[in-house]
Every structure is written in structure tokens, then in C-alpha cells.
Enzyme design. Structure first.
Site, PDB file in Angstrom:
ATOM      1  N   LYS A 125       0.860  -1.187   0.000  1.00 51.59           N
ATOM      2  CA  LYS A 125       0.000   0.000   0.000  1.00 51.59           C
ATOM      3  C   LYS A 125       0.889   1.228   0.000  1.00 51.59           C
ATOM      4  O   LYS A 125       2.047   1.175   0.439  1.00 51.59           O
ATOM      5  CB  LYS A 125      -0.901   0.021   1.236  1.00 51.59           C
ATOM      6  CG  LYS A 125      -2.191   0.798   1.037  1.00 51.59           C
ATOM      7  CD  LYS A 125      -3.188   0.033   0.180  1.00 51.59           C
ATOM      8  CE  LYS A 125      -4.510   0.771   0.042  1.00 51.59           C
ATOM      9  NZ  LYS A 125      -5.519  -0.004  -0.679  1.00 51.59           N
ATOM     10  N   ASP A 128      -6.802   4.449  -5.125  1.00 53.98           N
ATOM     11  CA  ASP A 128      -7.424   4.307  -3.808  1.00 53.98           C
ATOM     12  C   ASP A 128      -8.140   5.634  -3.552  1.00 53.98           C
ATOM     13  O   ASP A 128      -8.366   6.411  -4.488  1.00 53.98           O
ATOM     14  CB  ASP A 128      -6.378   4.000  -2.730  1.00 53.98           C
ATOM     15  CG  ASP A 128      -6.994   3.498  -1.424  1.00 53.98           C
ATOM     16  OD1 ASP A 128      -7.339   2.311  -1.370  1.00 53.98           O
ATOM     17  OD2 ASP A 128      -7.136   4.287  -0.470  1.00 53.98           O
TER      18      ASP A 128
END
Length: 452
Positions: free
Chosen positions: A131, A171
């Protein structure tokens, strides 16, 4: 919150994580929740302790932090922090989104990378967990400012990623526009055209159905969960969805297609309630075209109301609650209100949107609860399908991708459900998903040796 374990090994691992990461509450919450699910696994197979698998699985392989300097439209130099957490590559290259939001910090990125490891494992696709992102806020910025930020961000990130090493995606705050600017900069720097990012535009290697994937996948999971565990369906149910980004919009679209009535959506300022059912074309115009705030909806739709603040959305009576906004948006108090109002199903579209206290209340009440790492895996699953298309130099139709996505989400549900039965907690999909995701990664780690 602190976690207490019956198993001494797991307690020792958790205490070590707390000692090393005491100022990272989101990460500690994610680790504690997963480790609680693994107690029966460790009791059944001591090799996870002797191989130090869990000691290793809670520590990221690599945590990268860097400065992002860019110039705004007034000629002033701005400085943000960039992050990339390459958490685990046991089953494939790191895979996970890039979040652009003021809340981004090391703790948030690590918790997301940790969760991503198990979520990606559940898809059965060969993807590790990662991430990244920045505390940069795209809201209120011009296209040129966003382009300059993305180019600066990618100038550093490009040193650490690659199609077979680490494949970021979008995201919160990172949509097709941001991915396009980042991809263009990567291509310029590396002089190569590879599938290094997913969520790309269709004209340069993107996949059909990627935009819709997380929201659609959430409903495919929810429908299968209701069908298998309650012989019920989404059809005819009243649904509350938090958020109004990609996940919320396309969860709403698929819920409506399946015959449900969605009555509420929100953004970071407040929420709208439309007792007649959300008019999605109006929401798409406001959020996707105008990039406006959700409160504009009430100026265009008669009978709708807007309320400042987000928490109150969970006071709206509903059969199904789909939290699709951000982490920890449903706390214990909101969970109690939902249960009192008769909610039957909660399925998580955002990452870790329910606090541990809220989850405990849902499970104790015996309602259907779909945890994020299973229920919202549709986005990364379709990113994996985009990687496959890039590798093959092919482009699949929307229907082909959607069919593959639906089957993946159905398989994820049954994988989690079957594990919950195997470990004598039938129907507890939190435990089932954690165990199912863990076992594949842990087995790969054991085979690859301790040095890994």
C-alpha cells in the site's frame, strides 16, 4: 484497544508489535484483529511458531518514506510526505493502492498493506500485499497542480516498483486522472511501457469494469452470503451506503440492479437521505462530472434531505448497511443503533470501517457480517485481471471481466465460510477470512525459508 490472547506465542508477537509500533493505532488494530482469529490455527499446527511465520508476517518487508516537493499555481513550493509499504511478497509482487488524503501516515499505510496481504491471498490470484500514498489532498487543487504533484511523487516511487516487483493502483483520492499522470511519468523515466499500475485508462492498458469492481464485488459477495447463510437476497431490501466515491456509487448501482432501494449516501461533510431511493444519475453528475459535494443532491431532488456530519447516517433504518467511506466509521454506538433499527446485514466496502467493538456487537447479535478483506476484494481482484490482460497484450470485454469478478467474489465467500466451519466458528466470516487468507501466505513463507 489492547488485545489479550490465550496463546502465549501470539501474545508475545502482539506485545512485540505494540512495543515497536506503539504510536500506530490503526496498524495495531489490524494486527490484533487478525491474530485473534489465528489462535485455533496456531494450536492446531505448531510449525507456524517454530518457523516464526507470524513474527515475520506482522513486519513489513520494506517501508519507504520520501519527500514530495511540487510547485502550486501561485509558484509556491509545497512539500508532502510519500509512502510505500511493501508488506509481503510471498505469493506474488506487491499489490495495493495509492491513497491521497490528509489522514495518510505510516500507521494507516501499514495497516492497509497488512490487510492487503490477506485480501489479495483470498482472491487466489498471485499478488502480494502493499500500500502507499501521500498526505496530499487533491480536493481544491487544479489539474495542473495535481499533475505536478503526481509527477514528483512518481519520480521517487519509480525507483521501487515494477510490473514484476510492485504494482500500485488507485485508492481514496487516486482515480483515473492521477493514475494517468503517474503512469506517464513512470514511462518517461523508465522508457518502457509496462503494466506497472492498474486502474489505467482504457486507451492505454486499463481494464473494463475496473471502476465498478469494488462496488459490484461487494454486492456479489453480499448476495452470495445472504443466499447461502439465510436463503435470502438483496432484492426488496432497504440499503444505507456511506461514502460517494467509486465504491459507494457502484455498490449503489449494483444494489439497485439487484432490486434493492438505496436511501442514503455521504461524503466527508455530511449525508443525504432520499426516502424514495437515491437517483444515481444525479449523484454521478455531482461527484464524477462536477467533482462537487453530496449536499448538492438536495437542490436537485425533491424530498431529499441533507445533514451535516457523517455519523448520523447509521441512524437511518435499513435492512443492509454498506460502509464504503473510510476506516472506523462505525463504532460501538453506531452498531447498537443499527441493530436496534433492525439491520440484518453489514458488509464492508471500505477498509476496516467497523471498530472491533462494533464487529463484536454484530457477531454477538448473529446478523450477517462481511469483513472488508473479503467483501471489498473485488477492486484488487480486477486489478489482478488487468495485470493478466497487460501481460497477454489483450483486452477482455466488460462482460468477461464482470463474470470473472463475480466468480472470484463467490469463491471468496465460500473460502471464508468453509474455513469458519472447519475451525468450529461457522458463520463467523471475520475468523474464516483471516484464516483463509493467512494459510496461503504462511504456507508460501514456510517453503521459502526463514531468511525470506
Amino acid at each position: 484497544m489492547a488485545f489479550t490472547f490465550k496463546n502465549a506465542y501470539l501474545q508475545g508477537v502482539y506485545d512485540s508489535v505494540v512495543k515497536r509500533n506503539g504510536n500506530e493505532p490503526e496498524f495495531l488494530q489490524a494486527v490484533g484483529e487478525v491474530l485473534m482469529s489465528l489462535e485455533p490455527v496456531v494450536e492446531k499446527d505448531p510449525s507456524y511458531e517454530t518457523n516464526g511465520v507470524i513474527d515475520r508476517i506482522v513486519e513489513p518487508e520494506r517501508m519507504i518514506q520520501f519527500r514530495v516537493s511540487w510547485v502550486d499555481d501561485n509558484g509556491k513550493v509545497q512539500v508532502n510526505r510519500g509512502f510505500r509499504c511493501q508488506f509481503n511478497s510471498a505469493i506474488g509482487p506487491y499489490k495495493g493502492g495509492l491513497r491521497l488524503h490528509p489522514s495518510v501516515c505510516a500507521s494507516v499505510i501499514k495497516f492497509l498493506g497488512f490487510e492487503q496481504t490477506f485480501k489479495n491471498s483470498l482472491t487466489t490470484l498471485p499478488m502480494g500485499g502493499g500500500k502507499g500514498g501521500s498526505d496530499f489532498d487533491p480536493k481544491g487543487k487544479s489539474d495542473n497542480e495535481i499533475m505536478r504533484f503526481c509527477q514528483s511523487f512518481m519520480t521517487e516511487l519509480s525507483k521501487h516498483i515494477g510490473a514484476d516487483t510492485d504494482v500500485p493502483a488507485g485508492d481514496i483520492g487516486t482515480g483515473a486522472r492521477e493514475i494517468g499522470y503517474m503512469f506517464g511519468q513512470y514511462k518517461r523515466l523508465r522508457n518502457e511501457f509496462t503494466g506497472v499500475l492498474t486502474g489505467k485508462g482504457l486507451s492505454y492498458g486499463g481494464s473494463l469494469a475496473r471502476t465498478e469492481a469494488t462496488g459490484y464485488g461487494l454486492l456479489y459477495f453480499t448476495e452470495e452470503m445472504m443466499s447461502c447463510m439465510k436463503n435470502d437476497s438483496v432484492k426488496g431490501k432497504t440499503v444505507v451506503v456511506s461514502g460517494s466515491g467509486n465504491v459507494a456509487i457502484y455498490a449503489t448501482e449494483k444494489a439497485q440492479a439487484l432490486g434493492a432501494k438505496v436511501v442514503a449516501l455521504s461524503d466527508s461533510n455530511g449525508y443525504i437521505y432520499d426516502p424514495n431511493g437515491i437517483k444515481l444519475d444525479v449523484v454521478k453528475q455531482i461527484k464524477e462530472v462536477e467533482r462537487g459535494r453530496i449536499k448538492e443532491y438536495v437542490n436537485r431532488v425533491e424530498g431529499a434531505t441533507y445533514t451535516e456530519g457523517c455519523k448520523g447516517i447509521w441512524t437511518i433504518k435499513c435492512d443492509i448497511a454498506l460502509p464504503c467511506a473510510t476506516q472506523n466509521e462505525i463504532d460501538g454506538e453506531s452498531a447498537e443503533i443499527l441493530l436496534k433499527n433492525g439491520v440484518q446485514v453489514v458488509a464492508e466496502g471500505a477498509n476496516m470501517p467497523s471498530t472491533p467493538e462494533a464487529i463484536d456487537k454484530f457477531l454477538a447479535a448473529g446478523i450477517l457480517f462481511g469483513p472488508a478483506k473479503a467483501a471489498n476484494a473485488g477492486g484488487v481482484a480486477t486489478s489482478g485481471l488487468e495485470m493478466s490482460q497487460n501481460s497477454e497484450r489483450l483486452s477482455w470485454t466488460f462482460e468477461e471481466v464482470d463474470a470473472k469478478l463475480k466468480q472470484i467474489m463467490i469463491n471468496i465467500f465460500h473460502n471464508a465460510y468453509d474455513r469458519s466451519k472447519e475451525y468450529d466458528v461457522e458463520g463467523n466470516l471475520v475468523v474464516g477470512a483471516n484464516i483463509a487468507g493467512f494459510l496461503k501466505v504462511a504456507d508460501a513463507m514456510k517453503w521459502q525459508g526463514v531468511a525470506y
